[in-house]
Design a protein around this motif. Structure first.
Motif, PDB file in Angstrom:
ATOM      1  N   ASN A 175      94.585 -45.736  26.343  1.00  0.00           N
ATOM      2  CA  ASN A 175      93.708 -45.478  25.028  1.00  0.00           C
ATOM      3  C   ASN A 175      93.377 -44.058  24.861  1.00  0.00           C
ATOM      4  O   ASN A 175      93.446 -43.556  23.892  1.00  0.00           O
ATOM      5  N   LYS A 190      91.086 -48.533  20.079  1.00  0.00           N
ATOM      6  CA  LYS A 190      90.779 -49.655  20.418  1.00  0.00           C
ATOM      7  C   LYS A 190      90.797 -50.897  19.331  1.00  0.00           C
ATOM      8  O   LYS A 190      91.390 -52.131  19.587  1.00  0.00           O
ATOM      9  N   THR A 191      90.362 -50.488  18.144  1.00  0.00           N
ATOM     10  CA  THR A 191      90.509 -51.168  16.880  1.00  0.00           C
ATOM     11  C   THR A 191      92.148 -51.527  16.583  1.00  0.00           C
ATOM     12  O   THR A 191      92.225 -52.619  16.336  1.00  0.00           O
ATOM     13  N   SER A 194      93.326 -54.172  19.142  1.00  0.00           N
ATOM     14  CA  SER A 194      92.784 -55.392  18.908  1.00  0.00           C
ATOM     15  C   SER A 194      93.667 -55.854  17.700  1.00  0.00           C
ATOM     16  O   SER A 194      93.894 -57.090  17.598  1.00  0.00           O
ATOM     17  N   ARG A 195      93.823 -55.090  16.601  1.00  0.00           N
ATOM     18  CA  ARG A 195      94.512 -55.691  15.498  1.00  0.00           C
ATOM     19  C   ARG A 195      95.902 -56.275  15.745  1.00  0.00           C
ATOM     20  O   ARG A 195      96.371 -57.022  15.200  1.00  0.00           O
ATOM     21  N   THR A 198      96.141 -59.312  17.591  1.00  0.00           N
ATOM     22  CA  THR A 198      95.804 -60.377  16.673  1.00  0.00           C
ATOM     23  C   THR A 198      96.685 -60.688  15.910  1.00  0.00           C
ATOM     24  O   THR A 198      97.371 -62.095  15.678  1.00  0.00           O
ATOM     25  N   ASP A 204      97.585 -59.712  25.564  1.00  0.00           N
ATOM     26  CA  ASP A 204      97.173 -58.368  26.120  1.00  0.00           C
ATOM     27  C   ASP A 204      98.230 -57.415  25.836  1.00  0.00           C
ATOM     28  O   ASP A 204      99.195 -57.528  25.356  1.00  0.00           O
TER      29      ASP A 204
END
Length: 219
Positions: A175, A190-191, A194-195, A198, A204
């Protein structure tokens, strides 16, 4: 205090099983709920005891760790159980197959106790235990196999920036390295991560790497 992480230890060598269990049980936030010596026993015990995660050897009799992992954490498994694979060999073919079977990460058996404990906690939180430098070596060795000819590069439901982040993940960047490359904050990275997970319905970063290579998004 929160309940301790419940761990099932599976290894065909009794000495290693005992060593792992002793190290794990020494921690107040971790608890060994069972031990076994082959993959079939691991699957049966996991279904009966419902541990939070399994520390799984690869080469075992009756049923190896790869197939056991697939039965516990593979695609289509309802209520999967997290698996941390341990192996004697660094990045051998068996480890690669275990990751594809659904494992959340792996460690070497000669890793120091602190690394084992950290790895268990990392996987228990839902994160992947696959260091960036390991990712680079893994995909470098197995890229051709990860990317089957029938997979297509189109129809990936990501924005251009999300695709950019996915490619950097697949190339093994952490990251912080992604943040430096794109000149954005680590929180923003990180955002994005995560997107991506999803949108692609991935568990992961390990699965994200495999996805990127199978889709031909990186070479």
């Amino acid at each position: 205090m929160s309940a301790p992480v419940r761990v099932l230890v599976c290894d065909d060598q009794a000495l290693i099983r005992t060593g792992f269990s002793t190290i794990i049980d020494s921690q107040p936030d971790l608890e060994v709920v069972g031990e076994c010596g082959d993959g079939r026993a691991a699957v049966d015990l996991a279904h009966r005891l419902r541990p939070d995660m399994v520390v799984m050897d690869v080469r075992m009799p009756v049923l190896d760790g790869i197939e056991a992992t697939r039965l516990l954490a593979g695609p289509g498994v309802e209520d999967p159980i997290k698996v941390l694979v341990v192996t004697t060999f660094n990045l051998d073919e068996y480890v690669y197959e275990a990751l594809r079977a659904g494992a959340s990460g792996f460690l070497l058996k000669d890793a120091p106790p602190a690394q084992l404990l950290s790895g268990i906690r990392t996987v228990a939180t839902g994160a992947a235990l696959l260091a960036p430098e390991v990712t680079r070596r893994l995909v470098g060795r197995y890229a051709a196999r990860i990317r089957p000819a029938e997979d297509k590069t189109g129809d990936v439901p990501l924005t251009p920036r999300e695709l950019e982040v996915l490619r950097l993940i697949a190339n093994g960047l952490s990251n912080s390295e992604i943040a430096a490359t794109l000149v954005i904050s680590q929180e923003t990275v990180k955002t994005y991560v995560s997107r991506i997970l999803t949108k692609l319905d991935l568990r992961d970063r390990v699965q994200a790497v495999v996805y990127a290579y199978r889709r031909g998004l990186v070479t």
